[in-house]
Design an enzyme around this catalytic site. Structure first.
Site, PDB file in Angstrom:
ATOM      1  N   CYS A  16      -2.367   9.407  -9.875  1.00  0.00           N
ATOM      2  CA  CYS A  16      -1.678   9.110 -11.137  1.00  0.00           C
ATOM      3  C   CYS A  16      -1.919   7.637 -11.460  1.00  0.00           C
ATOM      4  O   CYS A  16      -2.473   6.898 -10.643  1.00  0.00           O
ATOM      5  CB  CYS A  16      -0.187   9.364 -10.966  1.00  0.00           C
ATOM      6  SG  CYS A  16       0.505   8.304  -9.672  1.00  0.00           S
ATOM      7  N   HIS A  45       1.612   6.937  -0.338  1.00  0.00           N
ATOM      8  CA  HIS A  45       1.702   7.789   0.843  1.00  0.00           C
ATOM      9  C   HIS A  45       0.431   8.608   1.045  1.00  0.00           C
ATOM     10  O   HIS A  45       0.372   9.794   0.715  1.00  0.00           O
ATOM     11  CB  HIS A  45       2.928   8.701   0.744  1.00  0.00           C
ATOM     12  CG  HIS A  45       4.216   7.987   1.028  1.00  0.00           C
ATOM     13  ND1 HIS A  45       5.425   8.401   0.549  1.00  0.00           N
ATOM     14  CD2 HIS A  45       4.466   6.874   1.755  1.00  0.00           C
ATOM     15  CE1 HIS A  45       6.377   7.572   0.970  1.00  0.00           C
ATOM     16  NE2 HIS A  45       5.802   6.641   1.692  1.00  0.00           N
ATOM     17  N   HIS A  78       6.403   2.502  -4.510  1.00  0.00           N
ATOM     18  CA  HIS A  78       7.694   3.209  -4.541  1.00  0.00           C
ATOM     19  C   HIS A  78       8.841   2.332  -5.010  1.00  0.00           C
ATOM     20  O   HIS A  78       9.906   2.833  -5.344  1.00  0.00           O
ATOM     21  CB  HIS A  78       8.027   3.727  -3.133  1.00  0.00           C
ATOM     22  CG  HIS A  78       6.879   4.431  -2.490  1.00  0.00           C
ATOM     23  ND1 HIS A  78       6.024   3.812  -1.602  1.00  0.00           N
ATOM     24  CD2 HIS A  78       6.412   5.677  -2.631  1.00  0.00           C
ATOM     25  CE1 HIS A  78       5.091   4.655  -1.224  1.00  0.00           C
ATOM     26  NE2 HIS A  78       5.300   5.797  -1.835  1.00  0.00           N
ATOM     27  N   HIS A 128      14.003   8.219   1.436  1.00  0.00           N
ATOM     28  CA  HIS A 128      12.684   8.003   0.828  1.00  0.00           C
ATOM     29  C   HIS A 128      12.642   6.567   0.286  1.00  0.00           C
ATOM     30  O   HIS A 128      13.630   6.081  -0.272  1.00  0.00           O
ATOM     31  CB  HIS A 128      12.454   9.012  -0.300  1.00  0.00           C
ATOM     32  CG  HIS A 128      11.058   8.960  -0.847  1.00  0.00           C
ATOM     33  ND1 HIS A 128      10.678   8.025  -1.779  1.00  0.00           N
ATOM     34  CD2 HIS A 128       9.943   9.684  -0.556  1.00  0.00           C
ATOM     35  CE1 HIS A 128       9.387   8.196  -2.053  1.00  0.00           C
ATOM     36  NE2 HIS A 128       8.925   9.193  -1.320  1.00  0.00           N
ATOM     37  N   GLU A 130      11.473   5.250  -2.327  1.00  0.00           N
ATOM     38  CA  GLU A 130      11.836   5.076  -3.741  1.00  0.00           C
ATOM     39  C   GLU A 130      13.359   5.117  -3.916  1.00  0.00           C
ATOM     40  O   GLU A 130      13.935   4.327  -4.680  1.00  0.00           O
ATOM     41  CB  GLU A 130      11.182   6.157  -4.622  1.00  0.00           C
ATOM     42  CG  GLU A 130      11.487   5.903  -6.102  1.00  0.00           C
ATOM     43  CD  GLU A 130      10.978   6.988  -7.034  1.00  0.00           C
ATOM     44  OE1 GLU A 130       9.937   7.618  -6.729  1.00  0.00           O
ATOM     45  OE2 GLU A 130      11.632   7.207  -8.066  1.00  0.00           O
ATOM     46  N   SER A 227       4.664  12.468   1.472  1.00  0.00           N
ATOM     47  CA  SER A 227       4.517  12.301   0.026  1.00  0.00           C
ATOM     48  C   SER A 227       5.466  13.259  -0.695  1.00  0.00           C
ATOM     49  O   SER A 227       5.288  14.485  -0.638  1.00  0.00           O
ATOM     50  CB  SER A 227       3.064  12.577  -0.375  1.00  0.00           C
ATOM     51  OG  SER A 227       2.988  12.899  -1.737  1.00  0.00           O
TER      52      SER A 227
HETATM   53  S1  SF4 Z   1       6.331   7.370 -10.625  1.00  0.00           S
HETATM   54 FE1  SF4 Z   1       5.092   7.726  -8.771  1.00  0.00          FE
HETATM   55  S2  SF4 Z   1       4.039   9.693  -9.136  1.00  0.00           S
HETATM   56 FE2  SF4 Z   1       4.822   8.950 -11.130  1.00  0.00          FE
HETATM   57  S3  SF4 Z   1       3.152   7.796 -12.089  1.00  0.00           S
HETATM   58 FE3  SF4 Z   1       4.394   6.333 -10.922  1.00  0.00          FE
HETATM   59  S4  SF4 Z   1       3.452   6.224  -8.868  1.00  0.00           S
HETATM   60 FE4  SF4 Z   1       2.690   8.065  -9.890  1.00  0.00          FE
END
Ligand code: SF4
EC number: 1.17.7.4
Length: 315
Positions: A16, A45, A78, A128, A130, A227
């Site tokens: 992404c 990850h 994250h 996690h 994040e 992940s």
């Molecule tokens: S929030 Fe995480 S999965 Fe979504 S675009 Fe950002 S890095 Fe990628």
């Protein structure tokens, strides 16, 4: 004679914009300041990505205390609790924040609600990075964590009329909708995000899996065991009726015996898994079957994030 197999390749899949940017940040930092550059936590990850950056001069550590004060340090995609950049600044370290802008957006939302006197409920997975980073934007006790619908009944907010919710960006869209419904049922005044916190990449990858699930005997999700968005893709595949859905880090992990006789298989990749690993898996199928690849594209992505200015300026 190898048997015929249709391989349904999900699109979008893999990297992404946030992952792409985080990797670029590490590469550009090494270019700018030379090796070693320290990275707090796995930048994204994926072992393949981390090993590749390590070979270029990145040193991965878990805490800021593990970094020498005279080398640059990068914070992972994250996100990090507020205390981490504050401590880096106190130690006068050079640091670059690779937090995905879509995670930063959630941090800003939490901050704004807090300033308006609301307590937060975060839908996310305990432990996690994040979740730790987002909860760490506010003082302790200001964010209540719920992981499941059942958790909603157990939380005890200060004032049920002064609540807002945020979510981790990589959750299952459907499971989260159930948790949000439970929150709204118990706390009718709760305020939600203007725009979904679950990011475009997570949503699109789950939609693509739902589209291929009815056509396949088995689903392979290329991604790391830590992940979050990759693990959700496995769950989405199973929930959409695919009896066999497995996470594999790369082709070597495929359990061919468990797959059994196949006519159609689905392949996708989590947001931190590089395309080279997808090609490796396709090649492994080609070595055993007469493969026809069928691309199932449910969305097109054109999101791109700029790297921080400090890396765009000359050394
Ligand atoms: S929030 Fe995480 S999965 Fe979504 S675009 Fe950002 S890095 Fe990628």
């Amino acid at each position: 004679m190898p048997t015929d197999l249709t391989l349904y390749l999900a699109a979008p899949r893999g990297f992404c914009a946030g992952v792409d940017r985080a990797i670029k940040i590490v590469e550009m930092a090494i270019e700018k300041w030379g090796a070693p550059v320290y990275v707090r936590h796995e930048i994204v990850h994926n072992k393949f990505v981390v090993d590749g950056l390590r070979a270029k001069g990145a040193v991965f550590v878990e805490e800021l205390d593990d970094c020498p004060a005279d080398r640059p340090v990068i914070f992972s995609a994250h996100g990090v609790p507020k205390s981490v950049p504050a401590e880096a600044a106190r130690r006068e370290m050079v640091f670059v924040d690779a937090t995905c802008p879509l995670v930063s957006k959630v941090h800003i939302e939490a901050e704004r609600h807090h300033q308006n006197g609301l307590q937060m409920v975060m839908i996310g997975h305990a432990g996690h990075p994040e979740t730790l980073g987002t909860m760490g934007q506010l003082p302790q006790g200001e964010v209540l964590l719920v992981e499941t619908v059942a958790d909603v009944a157990g939380i005890a907010p200060r004032d049920p009329a002064k609540l807002a919710f945020i979510t981790q960006t990589t959750l299952s869209v459907d499971d989260t909708a159930d948790i949000v419904a439970a929150l709204k049922a118990r706390f009718p005044a709760i305020i939600g995000p203007h725009k979904e916190d679950i990011c475009y990449a997570t949503t699109n990858r789950q939609e693509a899996v739902k589209a291929i699930a009815p056509k396949i005997d088995a689903l392979l999700v290329i991604g790391a065991p830590n992940s979050s968005n990759s693990k959700r893709l496995v769950e989405v595949g199973r929930a959409a009726g695919c009896g066999y859905a497995q996470l594999v880090q790369r082709a070597d992990d495929i359990d061919w015996r468990a797959l059994g006789a196949l006519k159609a298989v689905g392949v996708t990749a989590g947001a931190s898994a590089p395309e080279v690993l997808v090609n490796e898996v396709i090649d492994a199928f080609r070595a055993r079957f007469d493969v026809t690849v069928d691309l199932v594209e449910t969305a097109r992505e054109n999101v791109e994030f700029k790297v921080p200015r400090v890396l765009r300026e000359p050394a």
